[in-house]
Design an enzyme around this catalytic site. Structure first.
Site, PDB file in Angstrom:
ATOM      1  N   GLN A 290     -41.695  -6.296   6.942  1.00 52.13           N
ATOM      2  CA  GLN A 290     -41.042  -6.844   8.143  1.00 52.13           C
ATOM      3  C   GLN A 290     -39.646  -7.398   7.820  1.00 52.13           C
ATOM      4  O   GLN A 290     -38.699  -7.219   8.590  1.00 52.13           O
ATOM      5  CB  GLN A 290     -41.914  -7.941   8.749  1.00 52.13           C
ATOM      6  CG  GLN A 290     -41.414  -8.369  10.122  1.00 52.13           C
ATOM      7  CD  GLN A 290     -42.223  -9.508  10.694  1.00 52.13           C
ATOM      8  OE1 GLN A 290     -42.492 -10.505  10.002  1.00 52.13           O
ATOM      9  NE2 GLN A 290     -42.627  -9.370  11.938  1.00 52.13           N
TER      10      GLN A 290
ATOM     11  N   GLN B   6     -28.168  -5.378  -1.012  1.00 50.51           N
ATOM     12  CA  GLN B   6     -29.431  -6.091  -1.251  1.00 50.51           C
ATOM     13  C   GLN B   6     -30.628  -5.161  -1.049  1.00 50.51           C
ATOM     14  O   GLN B   6     -31.542  -5.121  -1.873  1.00 50.51           O
ATOM     15  CB  GLN B   6     -29.513  -7.294  -0.278  1.00 50.51           C
ATOM     16  CG  GLN B   6     -30.595  -8.301  -0.615  1.00 50.51           C
ATOM     17  CD  GLN B   6     -30.320  -9.032  -1.924  1.00 50.51           C
ATOM     18  OE1 GLN B   6     -29.198  -9.056  -2.410  1.00 50.51           O
ATOM     19  NE2 GLN B   6     -31.359  -9.592  -2.515  1.00 50.51           N
TER      20      GLN B   6
ATOM     21  N   GLY C 281      -3.119 -10.110   7.925  1.00 51.15           N
ATOM     22  CA  GLY C 281      -3.342 -11.424   8.548  1.00 51.15           C
ATOM     23  C   GLY C 281      -4.760 -11.867   8.237  1.00 51.15           C
ATOM     24  O   GLY C 281      -5.718 -11.184   8.601  1.00 51.15           O
ATOM     25  N   THR C 282      -4.879 -13.007   7.538  1.00 47.92           N
ATOM     26  CA  THR C 282      -6.214 -13.439   7.098  1.00 47.92           C
ATOM     27  C   THR C 282      -7.036 -13.958   8.282  1.00 47.92           C
ATOM     28  O   THR C 282      -6.497 -14.224   9.366  1.00 47.92           O
ATOM     29  CB  THR C 282      -6.090 -14.585   6.067  1.00 47.92           C
ATOM     30  OG1 THR C 282      -5.495 -15.718   6.724  1.00 47.92           O
ATOM     31  CG2 THR C 282      -5.233 -14.182   4.866  1.00 47.92           C
TER      32      THR C 282
ATOM     33  N   ARG D  34     -37.436   4.769  -0.199  1.00 44.57           N
ATOM     34  CA  ARG D  34     -37.745   3.954  -1.370  1.00 44.57           C
ATOM     35  C   ARG D  34     -39.067   3.210  -1.156  1.00 44.57           C
ATOM     36  O   ARG D  34     -39.251   2.555  -0.115  1.00 44.57           O
ATOM     37  CB  ARG D  34     -36.611   2.942  -1.602  1.00 44.57           C
ATOM     38  CG  ARG D  34     -36.852   1.977  -2.718  1.00 44.57           C
ATOM     39  CD  ARG D  34     -36.690   2.658  -4.064  1.00 44.57           C
ATOM     40  NE  ARG D  34     -36.842   1.687  -5.150  1.00 44.57           N
ATOM     41  CZ  ARG D  34     -36.818   2.033  -6.433  1.00 44.57           C
ATOM     42  NH1 ARG D  34     -36.646   3.302  -6.782  1.00 44.57           N
ATOM     43  NH2 ARG D  34     -36.962   1.120  -7.366  1.00 44.57           N
TER      44      ARG D  34
ATOM     45  N   GLU E 291      -2.207  -2.745  13.593  1.00 42.93           N
ATOM     46  CA  GLU E 291      -2.785  -2.791  12.244  1.00 42.93           C
ATOM     47  C   GLU E 291      -4.089  -3.586  12.258  1.00 42.93           C
ATOM     48  O   GLU E 291      -5.075  -3.206  11.616  1.00 42.93           O
ATOM     49  CB  GLU E 291      -1.784  -3.450  11.269  1.00 42.93           C
ATOM     50  CG  GLU E 291      -2.326  -3.530   9.842  1.00 42.93           C
ATOM     51  CD  GLU E 291      -1.361  -4.183   8.850  1.00 42.93           C
ATOM     52  OE1 GLU E 291      -0.273  -4.625   9.259  1.00 42.93           O
ATOM     53  OE2 GLU E 291      -1.720  -4.242   7.661  1.00 42.93           O
TER      54      GLU E 291
ATOM     55  N   THR F  90       0.844  -1.198   0.000  1.00 33.43           N
ATOM     56  CA  THR F  90       0.000   0.000   0.000  1.00 33.43           C
ATOM     57  C   THR F  90       0.877   1.245   0.000  1.00 33.43           C
ATOM     58  O   THR F  90       1.787   1.354   0.830  1.00 33.43           O
ATOM     59  CB  THR F  90      -0.939  -0.011   1.231  1.00 33.43           C
ATOM     60  OG1 THR F  90      -1.736  -1.194   1.168  1.00 33.43           O
ATOM     61  CG2 THR F  90      -1.838   1.217   1.262  1.00 33.43           C
TER      62      THR F  90
HETATM   63  C1  LIG Z   1      -5.180  -4.118  -1.094  1.00 31.79           C
HETATM   64  C2  LIG Z   1      -4.091  -4.803  -0.338  1.00 31.79           C
HETATM   65  C3  LIG Z   1      -3.207  -4.048   0.426  1.00 31.79           C
HETATM   66  C4  LIG Z   1      -2.150  -4.664   1.091  1.00 31.79           C
HETATM   67  N1  LIG Z   1      -1.216  -3.893   1.732  1.00 31.79           N
HETATM   68  C5  LIG Z   1      -0.076  -4.470   2.188  1.00 31.79           C
HETATM   69  C6  LIG Z   1       1.005  -3.674   2.680  1.00 31.79           C
HETATM   70  O1  LIG Z   1       0.929  -2.447   2.720  1.00 31.79           O
HETATM   71  N2  LIG Z   1       2.141  -4.312   3.071  1.00 31.79           N
HETATM   72  C7  LIG Z   1       2.287  -5.677   3.031  1.00 31.79           C
HETATM   73  O2  LIG Z   1       3.331  -6.172   3.404  1.00 31.79           O
HETATM   74  N3  LIG Z   1       1.263  -6.454   2.596  1.00 31.79           N
HETATM   75  C8  LIG Z   1       0.099  -5.896   2.164  1.00 31.79           C
HETATM   76  N4  LIG Z   1      -0.932  -6.676   1.682  1.00 31.79           N
HETATM   77  C9  LIG Z   1      -0.769  -8.127   1.658  1.00 31.79           C
HETATM   78  C10 LIG Z   1      -1.654  -8.887   2.637  1.00 31.79           C
HETATM   79  O3  LIG Z   1      -1.245  -8.655   3.953  1.00 31.79           O
HETATM   80  C11 LIG Z   1      -1.578 -10.364   2.225  1.00 31.79           C
HETATM   81  O4  LIG Z   1      -2.296 -10.494   1.009  1.00 31.79           O
HETATM   82  C12 LIG Z   1      -2.138 -11.284   3.282  1.00 31.79           C
HETATM   83  O5  LIG Z   1      -1.300 -11.310   4.399  1.00 31.79           O
HETATM   84  C13 LIG Z   1      -2.312 -12.719   2.775  1.00 31.79           C
HETATM   85  O6  LIG Z   1      -1.141 -13.191   2.164  1.00 31.79           O
HETATM   86  P1  LIG Z   1      -1.231 -13.859   0.710  1.00 31.79           P
HETATM   87  O7  LIG Z   1      -1.997 -12.944  -0.157  1.00 31.79           O
HETATM   88  O8  LIG Z   1       0.121 -14.257   0.297  1.00 31.79           O
HETATM   89  O9  LIG Z   1      -2.131 -15.159   0.935  1.00 31.79           O
HETATM   90  P2  LIG Z   1      -1.604 -16.601   1.358  1.00 31.79           P
HETATM   91  O10 LIG Z   1      -0.736 -16.526   2.552  1.00 31.79           O
HETATM   92  O11 LIG Z   1      -1.080 -17.305   0.150  1.00 31.79           O
HETATM   93  O12 LIG Z   1      -2.980 -17.299   1.781  1.00 31.79           O
HETATM   94  C14 LIG Z   1      -3.921 -17.808   0.816  1.00 31.79           C
HETATM   95  C15 LIG Z   1      -5.064 -18.472   1.580  1.00 31.79           C
HETATM   96  O13 LIG Z   1      -4.552 -19.559   2.348  1.00 31.79           O
HETATM   97  C16 LIG Z   1      -4.906 -19.398   3.702  1.00 31.79           C
HETATM   98  N5  LIG Z   1      -3.822 -19.883   4.581  1.00 31.79           N
HETATM   99  C17 LIG Z   1      -2.490 -19.596   4.498  1.00 31.79           C
HETATM  100  N6  LIG Z   1      -1.832 -20.156   5.525  1.00 31.79           N
HETATM  101  C18 LIG Z   1      -2.757 -20.822   6.256  1.00 31.79           C
HETATM  102  C19 LIG Z   1      -2.704 -21.591   7.457  1.00 31.79           C
HETATM  103  N7  LIG Z   1      -1.549 -21.782   8.120  1.00 31.79           N
HETATM  104  N8  LIG Z   1      -3.854 -22.112   7.936  1.00 31.79           N
HETATM  105  C20 LIG Z   1      -5.021 -21.900   7.273  1.00 31.79           C
HETATM  106  N9  LIG Z   1      -5.139 -21.180   6.159  1.00 31.79           N
HETATM  107  C21 LIG Z   1      -4.025 -20.642   5.658  1.00 31.79           C
HETATM  108  C22 LIG Z   1      -5.110 -17.915   3.899  1.00 31.79           C
HETATM  109  O14 LIG Z   1      -5.930 -17.652   5.020  1.00 31.79           O
HETATM  110  C23 LIG Z   1      -5.757 -17.544   2.574  1.00 31.79           C
HETATM  111  O15 LIG Z   1      -7.127 -17.821   2.625  1.00 31.79           O
HETATM  112  C24 LIG Z   1      -2.023  -6.082   1.057  1.00 31.79           C
HETATM  113  C25 LIG Z   1      -2.950  -6.847   0.336  1.00 31.79           C
HETATM  114  C26 LIG Z   1      -3.953  -6.220  -0.379  1.00 31.79           C
HETATM  115  C27 LIG Z   1      -4.877  -7.073  -1.210  1.00 31.79           C
END
Ligand SMILES: Cc1cc2nc3c(=O)[nH]c(=O)nc-3n(C[C@H](O)[C@H](O)[C@H](O)COP(=O)(O)OP(=O)(O)OC[C@H]3O[C@@H](n4cnc5c(N)ncnc54)[C@H](O)[C@@H]3O)c2cc1C
Length: 379
Positions: free
Chosen positions: A279, A336, A364-365, A268, A242, A159
């Site tokens: 409802q 919706q 972090g996802t 609307r 963050e 970003t």
């Molecule tokens: C718009 C945008 C802005 C961003 N800004 C920044 C930024 O400023 N700086 C920066 O460094 N990054 C940034 N990111 C990156 C973001 O932090 C990463 O996309 C995110 O951490 C996920 O990493 P990845 O995309 O490599 O997915 P992956 O790590 O490849 O994961 C893919 C999928 O597998 C799952 N998964 C992976 N490991 C496991 C596990 N151990 N157990 C269960 N499930 C798992 C994940 O949950 C996900 O669903 C940005 C991303 C976007 C889209």
């Protein structure tokens, strides 16, 4: 409900963000979203209004405050209706804290004041094309040669990366695993640093998101933050703030989506009555309001613990997951209830639906948050 956390100083910040957004953002926002970038001068305008400096120590040009001042400021910027703007304008808040936490006095004096003044842009570079969630596995190398580190590798999804002056970058200075990870501040003017690509996205359109390349990029050793191998811990510490910020984005956008939808549903008409006359629509609105309140209340409670000096890692992860999930659900229902208009660009809920989707991925996802929670709960 939230008043017990806030006083008139928080209200004053809210009001000043509102005034700023009305004057400097609202008239131009659609243009910036279409152009996929907001103008650089917004950094200086936001700095002049004191927004970039909030929460940083005075000796580096900051304005000291409590956690809720920043939280309220973030909420109110989200109410502008573009998370791209918020993410881009405030990328400093993920890039500077590691400098503040582990940087030397000289590094703090060199890097922080120009960013808080809106003169320089800071970004955080952790994610790589082949590793995101698994931070300990980053592959970008920094090999010490004399007084420099020679950096080779790539970062993606950064970003503000297209126009950042400084990138707080995770590099590998040692062996495999988290112990080999360090943080270097890499200046974009360094030969070998290039913006390889500006990534086009589903949402956050007003922000630039870059793929960065480092080829024999010689970075002075004075730009190493802390010691070699101290990067991973600093990155993890940084994530806490963050993640709560992303939770704030989640409930704030959900709240905005709810408010806009309530207004719309009152006006609307279908089958001779307003949508609120059905409802099923009323119940949807009630569920939206309930989810927003619960998410917001929990985030405030977690923020209060941070304010008190705690490190509530489990609760921050829960807050992120819960609030970002609420954002997805509430924005879905907002579209919706708007019917076809919810799918039209001129309605803010359309953007909120797209902009909030990233929240359960970035920083972090959801799945990684669940792994953290499971670990701390001993599951
Ligand atoms: C718009 C945008 C802005 C961003 N800004 C920044 C930024 O400023 N700086 C920066 O460094 N990054 C940034 N990111 C990156 C973001 O932090 C990463 O996309 C995110 O951490 C996920 O990493 P990845 O995309 O490599 O997915 P992956 O790590 O490849 O994961 C893919 C999928 O597998 C799952 N998964 C992976 N490991 C496991 C596990 N151990 N157990 C269960 N499930 C798992 C994940 O949950 C996900 O669903 C940005 C991303 C976007 C889209």
């Amino acid at each position: 409900m939230y008043e017990s956390y806030l006083d008139e100083t928080h209200t004053a910040i809210r009001e000043s963000v509102r005034t700023f957004v009305k004057r400097e953002v609202e008239p131009y926002l659609d243009e910036w979203e279409d152009a996929e970038l907001f103008p650089r001068e917004i950094y200086t305008k936001a700095a002049e209004a004191g927004f970039l400096a909030l929460g940083y120590p005075e000796q580096y040009g900051g304005v000291e405050c409590d956690y809720f001042h920043r939280l309220v400021q973030a909420e109110e910027f989200c109410k502008a209706g573009s998370l791209g703007l918020v993410a881009g304008l405030f990328s400093l808040n993920i890039a500077l804290p590691p400098i503040l936490a582990v940087g030397s006095e000289e590094q703090k004096q060199r890097f922080i004041p120009p960013v808080l003044a809106g003169e320089k842009i800071a970004a955080l570079g952790i994610t790589e094309p082949n590793t995101g969630s698994d931070v300990a596995n980053i592959q970008t190398t920094a090999v010490r040669v004399g007084n420099h580190y020679v950096v080779n590798g790539a970062k993606t999804f950064i970003t503000s990366g297209c126009r950042a002056d400084y990138v707080t970058t995770a590099v590998r200075t040692g062996g495999p695993g988290h112990e080999g990870v360090s943080l270097l501040v890499i200046e974009s003017s360094t030969p070998g640093f290039t913006v390889a690509n500006k990534i086009r996205k589903m949402g956050w359109n007003a922000s630039d998101t870059a793929e960065l390349s480092f080829v024999d990029c010689r970075v002075p050793v004075e730009n190493l933050l802390g010691g070699e191998g101290q990067g991973f811990q600093a990155i993890m510490h940084n994530f806490m703030d963050e993640r709560l910020s992303m939770a704030v984005m989640g409930y704030a956008c959900a709240e905005l989506a709810y408010e806009l939808t309530l207004d719309y549903a009152r006006q609307r008409e279908a089958f001779g009555r307003p949508l609120t006359g059905f409802q099923v629509s009323r119940h949807k609105l009630v569920d939206m309001a309930t989810q927003v309140q619960v998410a917001k209340s929990f985030c405030y409670a977690v923020a209060a613990r941070i304010q008190a000096g705690d490190m509530p890692i489990t609760e921050v992860s829960m807050a992120k997951n819960f609030a970002c999930d609420v954002a997805d659900k509430v924005c879905y229902e907002a579209v919706q209830l708007h019917g076809g208009y919810g799918y039209a660009r001129e309605y803010t809920v359309e953007r909120l639906y797209r902009d909030t989707r990233i929240l359960s991925l970035g920083g972090g996802t959801t799945e990684i948050m669940k792994e953290i929670i499971a670990k701390y709960l001993g599951i």
